[in-house]
Design an enzyme around this catalytic site. Structure first.
Site, PDB file in Angstrom:
ATOM      1  N   CYS A   2      18.386 -31.407  -2.839  1.00  7.98           N
ATOM      2  CA  CYS A   2      17.019 -31.842  -2.560  1.00  7.98           C
ATOM      3  C   CYS A   2      16.010 -30.825  -3.087  1.00  7.98           C
ATOM      4  O   CYS A   2      16.346 -29.694  -3.373  1.00  7.98           O
ATOM      5  CB  CYS A   2      16.828 -31.984  -1.047  1.00  7.98           C
ATOM      6  SG  CYS A   2      18.011 -33.080  -0.300  1.00  7.98           S
ATOM      7  N   ARG A  27      16.957 -31.015 -10.345  1.00  8.74           N
ATOM      8  CA  ARG A  27      17.929 -30.782  -9.261  1.00  8.74           C
ATOM      9  C   ARG A  27      18.679 -32.064  -8.896  1.00  8.74           C
ATOM     10  O   ARG A  27      19.631 -32.059  -8.157  1.00  8.74           O
ATOM     11  CB  ARG A  27      17.215 -30.258  -8.015  1.00  8.74           C
ATOM     12  CG  ARG A  27      16.539 -28.907  -8.199  1.00  8.74           C
ATOM     13  CD  ARG A  27      15.549 -28.626  -7.094  1.00  8.74           C
ATOM     14  NE  ARG A  27      16.191 -28.366  -5.821  1.00  8.74           N
ATOM     15  CZ  ARG A  27      16.582 -27.142  -5.422  1.00  8.74           C
ATOM     16  NH1 ARG A  27      16.413 -26.117  -6.229  1.00  8.74           N
ATOM     17  NH2 ARG A  27      17.153 -26.955  -4.251  1.00  8.74           N
ATOM     18  N   TRP A  74      18.391 -35.904  -2.232  1.00 11.53           N
ATOM     19  CA  TRP A  74      19.705 -36.193  -2.803  1.00 11.53           C
ATOM     20  C   TRP A  74      20.562 -36.572  -1.607  1.00 11.53           C
ATOM     21  O   TRP A  74      20.916 -35.710  -0.795  1.00 11.53           O
ATOM     22  CB  TRP A  74      20.250 -34.957  -3.511  1.00 11.53           C
ATOM     23  CG  TRP A  74      21.567 -35.202  -4.181  1.00 11.53           C
ATOM     24  CD1 TRP A  74      22.744 -35.561  -3.590  1.00 11.53           C
ATOM     25  CD2 TRP A  74      21.850 -35.169  -5.572  1.00 11.53           C
ATOM     26  NE1 TRP A  74      23.712 -35.724  -4.524  1.00 11.53           N
ATOM     27  CE2 TRP A  74      23.210 -35.492  -5.741  1.00 11.53           C
ATOM     28  CE3 TRP A  74      21.099 -34.897  -6.691  1.00 11.53           C
ATOM     29  CZ2 TRP A  74      23.819 -35.542  -6.992  1.00 11.53           C
ATOM     30  CZ3 TRP A  74      21.716 -34.945  -7.926  1.00 11.53           C
ATOM     31  CH2 TRP A  74      23.053 -35.269  -8.080  1.00 11.53           C
ATOM     32  N   ASN A 100      15.554 -29.526   3.228  1.00  9.57           N
ATOM     33  CA  ASN A 100      16.604 -29.378   2.228  1.00  9.57           C
ATOM     34  C   ASN A 100      17.759 -28.667   2.925  1.00  9.57           C
ATOM     35  O   ASN A 100      17.577 -27.600   3.490  1.00  9.57           O
ATOM     36  CB  ASN A 100      16.107 -28.552   1.035  1.00  9.57           C
ATOM     37  CG  ASN A 100      17.228 -28.365   0.007  1.00  9.57           C
ATOM     38  OD1 ASN A 100      18.222 -29.087   0.035  1.00  9.57           O
ATOM     39  ND2 ASN A 100      17.055 -27.394  -0.880  1.00  9.57           N
ATOM     40  N   GLY A 101      18.918 -29.293   2.915  1.00  9.50           N
ATOM     41  CA  GLY A 101      20.091 -28.696   3.553  1.00  9.50           C
ATOM     42  C   GLY A 101      20.847 -29.744   4.337  1.00  9.50           C
ATOM     43  O   GLY A 101      20.629 -30.934   4.174  1.00  9.50           O
ATOM     44  N   GLU A 487      41.768 -26.087 -18.147  1.00 10.98           N
ATOM     45  CA  GLU A 487      40.295 -26.018 -18.018  1.00 10.98           C
ATOM     46  C   GLU A 487      39.800 -24.662 -18.520  1.00 10.98           C
ATOM     47  O   GLU A 487      38.795 -24.587 -19.224  1.00 10.98           O
ATOM     48  CB  GLU A 487      39.886 -26.258 -16.571  1.00 10.98           C
ATOM     49  CG  GLU A 487      38.419 -26.065 -16.282  1.00 10.98           C
ATOM     50  CD  GLU A 487      37.472 -26.911 -17.151  1.00 10.98           C
ATOM     51  OE1 GLU A 487      37.941 -27.858 -17.812  1.00 10.98           O
ATOM     52  OE2 GLU A 487      36.271 -26.583 -17.187  1.00 10.98           O
ATOM     53  N   LYS A 491      37.082 -23.985 -21.611  1.00  7.99           N
ATOM     54  CA  LYS A 491      35.842 -23.190 -21.443  1.00  7.99           C
ATOM     55  C   LYS A 491      35.702 -22.174 -22.561  1.00  7.99           C
ATOM     56  O   LYS A 491      34.660 -22.028 -23.172  1.00  7.99           O
ATOM     57  CB  LYS A 491      35.864 -22.453 -20.089  1.00  7.99           C
ATOM     58  CG  LYS A 491      35.428 -23.231 -18.879  1.00  7.99           C
ATOM     59  CD  LYS A 491      34.039 -23.749 -18.968  1.00  7.99           C
ATOM     60  CE  LYS A 491      33.776 -25.189 -19.162  1.00  7.99           C
ATOM     61  NZ  LYS A 491      34.536 -26.320 -19.114  1.00  7.99           N
ATOM     62  N   GLU A 494      35.081 -23.924 -26.128  1.00  6.70           N
ATOM     63  CA  GLU A 494      33.852 -24.699 -26.405  1.00  6.70           C
ATOM     64  C   GLU A 494      32.603 -23.827 -26.433  1.00  6.70           C
ATOM     65  O   GLU A 494      31.594 -24.247 -26.985  1.00  6.70           O
ATOM     66  CB  GLU A 494      33.697 -25.827 -25.409  1.00  6.70           C
ATOM     67  CG  GLU A 494      33.478 -25.423 -23.966  1.00  6.70           C
ATOM     68  CD  GLU A 494      33.268 -26.638 -23.068  1.00  6.70           C
ATOM     69  OE1 GLU A 494      32.728 -27.652 -23.546  1.00  6.70           O
ATOM     70  OE2 GLU A 494      33.639 -26.578 -21.895  1.00  6.70           O
ATOM     71  N   HIS A 510      60.228 -23.080 -26.013  1.00  8.42           N
ATOM     72  CA  HIS A 510      60.760 -24.206 -26.813  1.00  8.42           C
ATOM     73  C   HIS A 510      60.012 -24.356 -28.119  1.00  8.42           C
ATOM     74  O   HIS A 510      59.760 -25.462 -28.587  1.00  8.42           O
ATOM     75  CB  HIS A 510      60.683 -25.481 -25.989  1.00  8.42           C
ATOM     76  CG  HIS A 510      61.529 -25.420 -24.769  1.00  8.42           C
ATOM     77  ND1 HIS A 510      62.897 -25.592 -24.788  1.00  8.42           N
ATOM     78  CD2 HIS A 510      61.207 -25.125 -23.484  1.00  8.42           C
ATOM     79  CE1 HIS A 510      63.383 -25.445 -23.574  1.00  8.42           C
ATOM     80  NE2 HIS A 510      62.392 -25.159 -22.751  1.00  8.42           N
ATOM     81  N   LYS A 611      25.998 -32.849 -24.157  1.00  5.28           N
ATOM     82  CA  LYS A 611      26.278 -32.765 -22.717  1.00  5.28           C
ATOM     83  C   LYS A 611      26.952 -34.035 -22.235  1.00  5.28           C
ATOM     84  O   LYS A 611      27.799 -34.010 -21.383  1.00  5.28           O
ATOM     85  CB  LYS A 611      24.992 -32.524 -21.916  1.00  5.28           C
ATOM     86  CG  LYS A 611      25.218 -32.394 -20.408  1.00  5.28           C
ATOM     87  CD  LYS A 611      26.189 -31.276 -20.076  1.00  5.28           C
ATOM     88  CE  LYS A 611      26.534 -31.197 -18.615  1.00  5.28           C
ATOM     89  NZ  LYS A 611      27.688 -30.298 -18.367  1.00  5.28           N
TER      90      LYS A 611
HETATM   91  C1  AGP Z   1      33.282 -29.780 -20.523  1.00  7.14           C
HETATM   92  O1  AGP Z   1      32.842 -28.439 -20.472  1.00  7.14           O
HETATM   93  C2  AGP Z   1      32.652 -30.546 -21.639  1.00  7.14           C
HETATM   94  N1  AGP Z   1      31.253 -30.514 -21.568  1.00  7.14           N
HETATM   95  C3  AGP Z   1      33.239 -31.952 -21.797  1.00  7.14           C
HETATM   96  O2  AGP Z   1      34.637 -31.828 -21.912  1.00  7.14           O
HETATM   97  C4  AGP Z   1      32.965 -32.929 -20.636  1.00  7.14           C
HETATM   98  O3  AGP Z   1      33.666 -32.514 -19.486  1.00  7.14           O
HETATM   99  C5  AGP Z   1      33.448 -34.318 -21.055  1.00  7.14           C
HETATM  100  O4  AGP Z   1      32.705 -34.737 -22.180  1.00  7.14           O
HETATM  101  C6  AGP Z   1      33.302 -35.355 -19.927  1.00  7.14           C
HETATM  102  O5  AGP Z   1      31.975 -35.473 -19.580  1.00  7.14           O
HETATM  103  P1  AGP Z   1      31.594 -36.266 -18.224  1.00  7.14           P
HETATM  104  O6  AGP Z   1      32.192 -35.475 -17.096  1.00  7.14           O
HETATM  105  O7  AGP Z   1      30.114 -36.312 -18.174  1.00  7.14           O
HETATM  106  O8  AGP Z   1      32.227 -37.629 -18.330  1.00  7.14           O
END
Ligand code: AGP
Length: 616
Positions: A2, A27, A74, A100-101, A487, A491, A494, A510, A611
């Site tokens: 929020c 936010r 939110w 907010n909270g 994961e 990180k 990318e 293997h 994004k």
């Molecule tokens: C993750 O760091 C990337 N930005 C990318 O793999 C992302 O997770 C993927 O494109 C899925 O996006 P979404 O969670 O918005 O569906």
């Protein structure tokens, strides 16, 4: 999360309040509202939907008051709706509050107030606050200038949880009272006017002089004065802070990058994602209406997503199978949608997406529905395409994630999914009570553990220095640690453009171990006590071939192995294995971040990436 804005001065409050809310839209929210005082009457304009909707309402244009409070909501308790939007009023309409909270004991407080003649119109936790203030105001026999302040203080002393509050009252029409506990609140000092906000960007265009409130500090604002009080209502003095950020920096709340801000926000994001779901004896998913019969007939659960969101599926798969005894398959959406998966009404498909707009995930969701599967979306954006398309939508409360590399969304999604698994296990009545209670207890304690890990970053520097010139890095793990390593590897790749590979530790020999040579960096993850011996022997295999190793272990495992064989070590607080990805990923996010910064790269906007991948 929020957002809160407040204004007290000579100007009309509504335009300033709405402009402030617009600055807080990042936010994330689903509703917005404002309240002003004029001629000793509180006027409220609020609705579900966006701030811009309020601008155009006639009621907004008619607001003449020069004192006001404002809020973007939110939803945590109660669906997004006009009634559930803030500001909330007490029954007598003498008090208006934005919050907010999360008030964890709102149910008990509501019952207490109902016994004392109050009634409630919303589903929110917040609505107890103005009524509690009114209760204490009416029961305070001392009539003086501090009566409202005492009532606010008495009410806050009864609240359990987190709160940043703005309070308007017709009893003090030329003042406003604010207080915070755990949720952020700042005061901006103007000339014959003062401002309030959840964070600095919302009001930075009006002033550079801020008072940053500490927990349980009360402020009584007038147009020309700010009076500060401690939790016992002793008047205190506070130093103001001059903010030197520019507007863009302010949006990052002073952090150099959105990614670092979002990594640091994870304790709050996880806490708000848990919300009140564990307040009652059984995990609360009132958004779902699953029965034991339905869940018992399921032959298969698919978890479908892309990228980091898919890694959340890997992180929870074993826990879901272990607690619910249902076959689980984690699928990459772009693969799932073209391989004609075996789906029918005995299949449950769960789609994870931070943005809720990823094209492959949306397409996979539609295919699942066409084949008769029930569908659940786990997403961070209310009203997103995936949340609207799915039969059920569950929301992380991470707040908007601006940096392309996903961090707080991953830990929030994993948290929410674990909660969902607890819910399924309780509906199925297929669970070991002690294991489930331990899981709930450890889940509630995760924000604290994440805070500890975020504070302990000194040991990362040598690891970053050994990585940032590398061309290849390996991440190894077994079981849930293999999921985390995937994961962690993404990180690094990318945002630093260093090639890295996540490998199941037991699979390395293997073939891929042929790539291990002197000086290559290998990061091993060991948080599962049952697999330590096996993983350790795999890591010793790469050490004997000259690898530079970093080991990520829990405290108790660190005491059972010889740490001296590793070049670097990261020791984490102990945590249930089922939950370890949420904690283990934290130092690995930071390592990726610092390596990218060391290479002088644009950590928030890495090359070639978007994004939200809204195309195939
Ligand atoms: C993750 O760091 C990337 N930005 C990318 O793999 C992302 O997770 C993927 O494109 C899925 O996006 P979404 O969670 O918005 O569906």
């Amino acid at each position: 999360m929020c957002g809160i804005v407040g204004y007290i001065g000579k100007q009309k409050a509504s335009p300033i309040l709405l402009a402030g809310l617009s600055k807080l839209e990042y936010r994330g929210y689903d509703s917005a509202g404002i309240a002003t005082i004029e001629k000793n009457e509180i006027k409220v304009v609020k609705d579900k939907g966006f701030v811009e909707n309020l601008y155009n309402l006639d009621e907004t244009k008619e607001l003449e008051g020069s004192i006001g409070i404002a809020h973007t909501r939110w939803a945590t308790h109660g669906i997004p709706s006009r009634i559930n939007s803030h500001p909330h009023m007490d029954n007598s309409k003498h008090f208006s509050v934005v919050h907010n909270g999360i008030i964890e004991n709102y149910i008990e407080l509501k019952e207490f107030l109902e016994k004392n003649g109050y009634n409630f119109i919303s589903e929110t936790d917040t609505e107890v606050i103005p009524n509690l203030i009114d209760y204490y105001y009416k029961n305070d026999k001392k009539d003086d200038d501090y009566k409202v302040l005492r009532a606010v203080n008495s009410a806050c002393n009864k609240l359990i949880g987190s709160f940043a509050l703005e309070v308007l009252s017709t009893y003090i029409p030329n003042n406003m009272i604010v207080v915070r506990k755990d949720s952020p609140l700042v005061i901006g000092k103007g000339t014959h006017e003062n401002y309030i906000a959840s964070d600095i960007p919302a009001i930075l265009s009006y002033t550079k002089d801020f008072y940053l409130l500490d927990n349980f500090e009360y402020v009584v604002l007038s147009r020309d004065d700010l009076k500060f009080y401690d939790k016992n209502l002793n008047e205190i003095s506070k130093e103001s802070t001059t903010i030197t950020w520019d507007a863009m920096a302010a949006d990052k709340a002073g952090y150099s990058d959105y990614m670092l801000k979002e990594i640091m926000e994870q304790p709050t994001a996880i806490r708000e994602t848990i919300g009140s779901r564990l307040d009652k004896p059984k995990c609360d998913f009132s958004e779902l209406n699953f029965t034991k019969e339905y869940l018992s007939t399921l032959k298969q659960i698919y978890i479908v997503a892309c990228g980091t969101a898919m890694h959340t599926g890997l992180a929870v798969k074993n826990t879901l199978e272990d607690l619910c005894k249902i076959h689980v398959q984690v699928d990459i959406a772009s693969e799932f949608r073209y391989r004609n998966p075996l789906i029918d009404d005995k299949t449950l498909c769960i789609f994870i997406s931070q943005s809720g707009e990823t094209a492959d995930t949306l397409a996979a969701l539609k295919i699942s529905k066409e084949h008769g599967a029930k569908t659940i979306a786990i997403t961070n954006v209310m009203g997103s395409s995936i949340s609207r398309e799915a039969d059920y939508a569950l929301y992380t409360h991470a707040g908007p994630e601006i940096a392309v590399a996903s961090t707080k969304a991953y830990t929030s999604q994993t948290t929410l999914f674990i909660l969902l698994i607890i819910y399924f296990a309780e509906v199925l009545e297929r669970y070991d009570i002690s294991k489930l209670e331990e899981l709930k207890k450890d889940l509630l304690d995760i924000p604290r553990k994440v805070e500890l890990v975020l504070k302990d970053t000194n040991n990362l520097k040598p690891i970053v220095e050994s990585l940032f010139k590398e061309n290849d890095v390996f991440y190894l793990g077994r079981g849930i640690d293999y999921a985390t390593s995937q994961e962690a590897s993404l990180k690094l790749k990318e945002i630093s453009y260093i090639h890295s590979e996540s490998y199941a530790a037991g699979e390395l020999k293997h073939g891929t171990i042929a790539l291990i040579e002197k000086g290559i960096n290998v990061i091993g993850i060991m948080t599962d006590e049952n697999l330590v011996k096996k993983t350790l022997s795999n890591i010793e295999e790469v050490i004997t071939r000259g690898a530079v190793t970093t080991i990520v272990v829990t405290e108790s495992i660190s005491k059972k192995i010889d740490l001296s064989i590793f070049t670097h070590k990261i020791i984490l607080p102990d945590i249930m294995t089922n939950l370890s990805p949420i904690l283990t990923i934290i130092p690995l996010q930071l390592i990726a971040y610092y390596v990218s910064k060391e290479k002088g790269l644009d950590v928030d906007k890495p090359r070639n990436l978007a994004k939200s991948v809204t195309v195939e």
